[in-house]
Write an enzyme that holds these catalytic residues in place. Structure first.
Site, PDB file in Angstrom:
ATOM      1  NE  ARG A   1       8.767   5.423  45.864  1.00 20.09           N
ATOM      2  CZ  ARG A   1       9.159   5.984  47.388  1.00 20.09           C
ATOM      3  NH1 ARG A   1       8.335   6.081  47.958  1.00 20.09           N
ATOM      4  NH2 ARG A   1       9.362   3.890  47.898  1.00 20.09           N
TER       5      ARG A   1
ATOM      6  CD  GLN B   1      14.507  -1.634  56.166  1.00 22.55           C
ATOM      7  OE1 GLN B   1      14.743   0.000  56.737  1.00 22.55           O
ATOM      8  NE2 GLN B   1      15.797  -1.760  55.737  1.00 22.55           N
TER       9      GLN B   1
ATOM     10  CB  ILE C   1       6.122   0.893  50.300  1.00 20.13           C
ATOM     11  CG1 ILE C   1       6.658   1.267  49.141  1.00 20.13           C
ATOM     12  CG2 ILE C   1       7.127   1.295  51.701  1.00 20.13           C
ATOM     13  CD1 ILE C   1       6.618   2.833  49.136  1.00 20.13           C
TER      14      ILE C   1
ATOM     15  CG  HIS D   1       9.583   1.254  56.932  1.00 21.64           C
ATOM     16  ND1 HIS D   1      10.929   0.956  56.368  1.00 21.64           N
ATOM     17  CD2 HIS D   1       9.446   2.012  57.580  1.00 21.64           C
ATOM     18  CE1 HIS D   1      11.712   1.604  57.127  1.00 21.64           C
ATOM     19  NE2 HIS D   1      11.352   1.240  58.771  1.00 21.64           N
TER      20      HIS D   1
ATOM     21  CB  CYS E   1      -8.514  10.711  55.716  1.00 21.13           C
ATOM     22  SG  CYS E   1      -8.310  11.878  56.305  1.00 21.13           S
TER      23      CYS E   1
ATOM     24  CB  CYS F   1     -12.631  14.731  57.726  1.00 28.54           C
ATOM     25  SG  CYS F   1     -11.149  14.132  57.511  1.00 28.54           S
TER      26      CYS F   1
HETATM   27  C1  BV8 Z   1      10.313   7.059  63.569  1.00 27.69           C
HETATM   28  C2  BV8 Z   1       8.517   4.747  53.376  1.00 27.69           C
HETATM   29  C3  BV8 Z   1       9.794   8.251  66.200  1.00 27.69           C
HETATM   30  C4  BV8 Z   1       8.576   5.658  52.731  1.00 27.69           C
HETATM   31  C5  BV8 Z   1      10.746   4.800  54.514  1.00 27.69           C
HETATM   32  C6  BV8 Z   1      17.181   6.620  65.124  1.00 27.69           C
HETATM   33  C7  BV8 Z   1      15.902   5.775  66.499  1.00 27.69           C
HETATM   34  C8  BV8 Z   1      15.059   6.228  65.756  1.00 27.69           C
HETATM   35  C9  BV8 Z   1      14.738   7.364  64.603  1.00 27.69           C
HETATM   36  C10 BV8 Z   1      15.372   8.340  64.009  1.00 27.69           C
HETATM   37  C11 BV8 Z   1      16.998   7.857  64.255  1.00 27.69           C
HETATM   38  N1  BV8 Z   1      17.712   8.222  64.328  1.00 27.69           N
HETATM   39  C12 BV8 Z   1      17.058   9.219  62.564  1.00 27.69           C
HETATM   40  C13 BV8 Z   1      16.265   8.634  63.291  1.00 27.69           C
HETATM   41  C14 BV8 Z   1      14.797   8.885  61.947  1.00 27.69           C
HETATM   42  C15 BV8 Z   1      14.295   8.722  60.564  1.00 27.69           C
HETATM   43  C16 BV8 Z   1      15.832   7.693  60.511  1.00 27.69           C
HETATM   44  O1  BV8 Z   1      16.034   7.207  60.336  1.00 27.69           O
HETATM   45  N2  BV8 Z   1      16.509   8.831  59.854  1.00 27.69           N
HETATM   46  C17 BV8 Z   1      17.814   7.740  59.110  1.00 27.69           C
HETATM   47  C18 BV8 Z   1      17.963   8.488  57.207  1.00 27.69           C
HETATM   48  C19 BV8 Z   1      18.874   8.610  59.880  1.00 27.69           C
HETATM   49  N3  BV8 Z   1      14.087   7.365  61.112  1.00 27.69           N
HETATM   50  C20 BV8 Z   1      11.955   7.637  61.407  1.00 27.69           C
HETATM   51  O2  BV8 Z   1      11.648   9.360  61.080  1.00 27.69           O
HETATM   52  C21 BV8 Z   1      11.247   6.469  61.371  1.00 27.69           C
HETATM   53  N4  BV8 Z   1      10.301   7.081  62.318  1.00 27.69           N
HETATM   54  O3  BV8 Z   1      11.582   6.748  64.110  1.00 27.69           O
HETATM   55  O4  BV8 Z   1       9.381   8.462  64.430  1.00 27.69           O
HETATM   56  C22 BV8 Z   1       8.708   8.500  66.916  1.00 27.69           C
HETATM   57  C23 BV8 Z   1       8.439   8.374  67.267  1.00 27.69           C
HETATM   58  C24 BV8 Z   1       6.866   8.191  67.736  1.00 27.69           C
HETATM   59  C25 BV8 Z   1       6.361   9.128  67.556  1.00 27.69           C
HETATM   60  C26 BV8 Z   1       6.672  10.054  66.203  1.00 27.69           C
HETATM   61  C27 BV8 Z   1       8.750   9.629  65.464  1.00 27.69           C
HETATM   62  C28 BV8 Z   1      10.645   6.455  59.972  1.00 27.69           C
HETATM   63  C29 BV8 Z   1      11.782   5.780  59.252  1.00 27.69           C
HETATM   64  C30 BV8 Z   1      10.732   5.370  57.639  1.00 27.69           C
HETATM   65  C31 BV8 Z   1      10.406   6.107  56.913  1.00 27.69           C
HETATM   66  N5  BV8 Z   1      10.182   5.422  55.581  1.00 27.69           N
HETATM   67  N6  BV8 Z   1       9.920   4.395  53.109  1.00 27.69           N
HETATM   68  C32 BV8 Z   1       8.672   5.054  51.377  1.00 27.69           C
HETATM   69  O5  BV8 Z   1       9.573   4.064  51.247  1.00 27.69           O
HETATM   70  O6  BV8 Z   1       8.758   6.323  50.587  1.00 27.69           O
HETATM   71  S1  BV8 Z   1      12.357   4.575  54.963  1.00 27.69           S
HETATM   72  C33 BV8 Z   1      12.465   3.911  53.145  1.00 27.69           C
HETATM   73  O7  BV8 Z   1      14.494   3.239  53.835  1.00 27.69           O
HETATM   74  C34 BV8 Z   1      12.544   2.876  53.022  1.00 27.69           C
HETATM   75  O8  BV8 Z   1      11.364   2.316  53.595  1.00 27.69           O
HETATM   76  C35 BV8 Z   1      13.691   1.776  52.361  1.00 27.69           C
HETATM   77  O9  BV8 Z   1      13.346   0.354  51.768  1.00 27.69           O
HETATM   78  C36 BV8 Z   1      14.571   2.258  53.974  1.00 27.69           C
HETATM   79  C37 BV8 Z   1      15.888   1.751  54.017  1.00 27.69           C
HETATM   80  O10 BV8 Z   1      16.383   1.131  53.258  1.00 27.69           O
HETATM   81  P1  BV8 Z   1      16.660   0.243  52.264  1.00 27.69           P
HETATM   82  O11 BV8 Z   1      15.502  -0.133  51.980  1.00 27.69           O
HETATM   83  O12 BV8 Z   1      18.264  -0.117  53.027  1.00 27.69           O
HETATM   84  O13 BV8 Z   1      17.105   0.808  50.675  1.00 27.69           O
HETATM   85  P2  BV8 Z   1      18.366   1.381  50.611  1.00 27.69           P
HETATM   86  O14 BV8 Z   1      17.888   2.454  48.784  1.00 27.69           O
HETATM   87  O15 BV8 Z   1      19.367   3.000  51.047  1.00 27.69           O
HETATM   88  O16 BV8 Z   1      19.577   0.166  49.782  1.00 27.69           O
HETATM   89  C38 BV8 Z   1      19.450  -0.789  49.625  1.00 27.69           C
HETATM   90  C39 BV8 Z   1      20.859  -1.406  49.360  1.00 27.69           C
HETATM   91  O17 BV8 Z   1      19.898  -2.863  48.460  1.00 27.69           O
HETATM   92  C40 BV8 Z   1      21.189  -0.899  48.756  1.00 27.69           C
HETATM   93  O18 BV8 Z   1      22.344  -1.638  50.677  1.00 27.69           O
HETATM   94  C41 BV8 Z   1      22.171  -1.537  47.795  1.00 27.69           C
HETATM   95  O19 BV8 Z   1      23.767  -1.829  48.666  1.00 27.69           O
HETATM   96  C42 BV8 Z   1      21.859  -2.883  48.200  1.00 27.69           C
HETATM   97  N7  BV8 Z   1      20.871  -3.328  46.823  1.00 27.69           N
HETATM   98  C43 BV8 Z   1      21.005  -2.960  45.603  1.00 27.69           C
HETATM   99  N8  BV8 Z   1      20.378  -3.901  44.806  1.00 27.69           N
HETATM  100  C44 BV8 Z   1      20.825  -5.086  45.547  1.00 27.69           C
HETATM  101  C45 BV8 Z   1      20.976  -4.630  46.967  1.00 27.69           C
HETATM  102  N9  BV8 Z   1      20.993  -6.118  47.351  1.00 27.69           N
HETATM  103  C46 BV8 Z   1      20.782  -7.192  47.415  1.00 27.69           C
HETATM  104  N10 BV8 Z   1      19.943  -7.155  46.019  1.00 27.69           N
HETATM  105  C47 BV8 Z   1      20.247  -6.541  45.237  1.00 27.69           C
HETATM  106  N11 BV8 Z   1      20.185  -6.758  43.253  1.00 27.69           N
HETATM  107 ZN    ZN Z   2     -11.195  12.057  56.479  1.00 24.78          ZN
END
Ligand code: BV8
Ligand code: ZN
Length: 267
Positions: A78, A118, A120, A136, A144, A169
């Protein structure tokens, strides 16, 4: 002008009028804002080598602990694709909107404008956005996984097929992104929700609204009485919530709204 494009133009005008009268704007972007820069969205079908892998597993702390080399290769793939990507007209329009808001263009009071992404990638930075916060993390930052020591990607160096080891480490080097199951950076998350609580307009661009806690922001903004504008070619939970929907790509809709704003002649 046919009915459909008339409706589109009316929505753009309503969006421009709402932006013109707003005093405190929060913008939230997702992977869709980078789609026209050639970066697949997070939930686009994974292609090629990655077709059989679930991004939510690869982008998770469990996934990395289970198979660090696989996850490392996914990020290197990526990262490689991102290096050639350029900001698209949507990124550029958002940087222009920030400047328009804070410069009190059009003889108005300056407005507050903060962009929370959101994504990266660094395309908002490259487009000139200033008040910008990554919720994010960023794929061009590494550290590390054990002691947190920052790690620099070697200039143009061959990237290994598995995560390098920390020089202090011996822990595994990982990308500076927030994985599923990991907490978001507390300061940035706190700022996002503080700003959401007091904004009078939230502009949401290119997110499916599926990832929490960030996906909660538009609901909280609505609760606070803000006007919600959603820019997305597809329906999403946020488009259902929005006061104004711009049903099209960010690279088309955002420049069109900016053109109306800068014409200042109103609609
Ligand atoms: C956490 C980085 C707690 C990595 C990403 C409720 C509350 C809290 C947490 C949760 C909860 N319910 C569930 C959870 C857990 C989980 C979660 O949300 N799961 C989901 C699947 C249900 N959340 C977590 O784990 C989060 N952590 O809450 O931790 C905690 C607290 C204390 C201690 C420990 C833990 C962490 C979430 C972050 C994950 N990392 N990214 C990487 O990218 O590799 S998330 C990932 O999804 C990306 O960052 C992305 O940006 C993000 C959101 O997706 P979208 O950006 O919306 O992208 P997507 O493809 O889905 O949609 C694109 C949209 O664009 C579409 O609608 C499309 O139609 C539209 N589109 C297309 N073309 C265009 C367009 N729009 C405009 N113009 C265009 N041309
Ligand atoms: Zn280290």
């Amino acid at each position: 002008m046919n009915h459909q494009s008339q409706e589109t133009q009316e929505s753009r005008c309503r969006a421009a009028q709402a932006l013109r009268s707003a005093r405190s704007i929060v913008c939230l972007t997702g992977a869709g804002v980078s789609a026209e820069s050639g970066i697949p969205t997070f939930r686009d079908a994974q292609t090629g080598l990655w077709a059989n892998f679930d991004p939510e597993v690869l982008a998770s702390i469990d996934g990395f602990r289970r198979d660090p080399a696989l996850v490392w290769r996914w990020y290197m793939d990526r990262f490689g694709k991102l290096c050639d990507a350029q900001p698209n007209p949507g990124h550029i329009a958002l940087a222009g909107l920030e400047e328009w808001c804070v410069s009190a263009a059009g003889g108005r009071e300056p407005a507050r404008f903060d962009l929370f992404t959101q994504n990266i990638d660094s395309l908002h930075e490259q487009a000139g956005s200033i008040s910008l916060f990554h919720l994010h993390g960023r794929i061009d930052r590494y550290r590390c996984d054990s002691c947190g020591l920052p790690w620099e990607m070697p200039e143009g160096g061959e990237v290994a097929d598995e995560p390098p080891r920390c020089s202090v480490c011996g822990g595994l080097i990982r990308p500076g992104v927030v994985w599923f199951g990991e907490a978001l950076p507390a300061g940035t998350l706190g700022k996002a929700f503080d700003r959401t609580a007091v904004c009078d307009l939230m502009l949401v661009v290119g997110t499916s609204g599926q990832v929490f806690p960030v996906a909660q922001m538009p609901y909280e903004a609505r609760q606070a009485g803000a006007c919600i504008i959603d820019v997305n070619p597809e329906d999403s939970p946020i488009s259902q919530l929005a006061d104004i929907r711009l049903k099209g790509p960010g690279a088309v809709e955002l420049p069109a709204v900016m053109e109306i704003l800068e014409a200042s002649a109103g609609c």
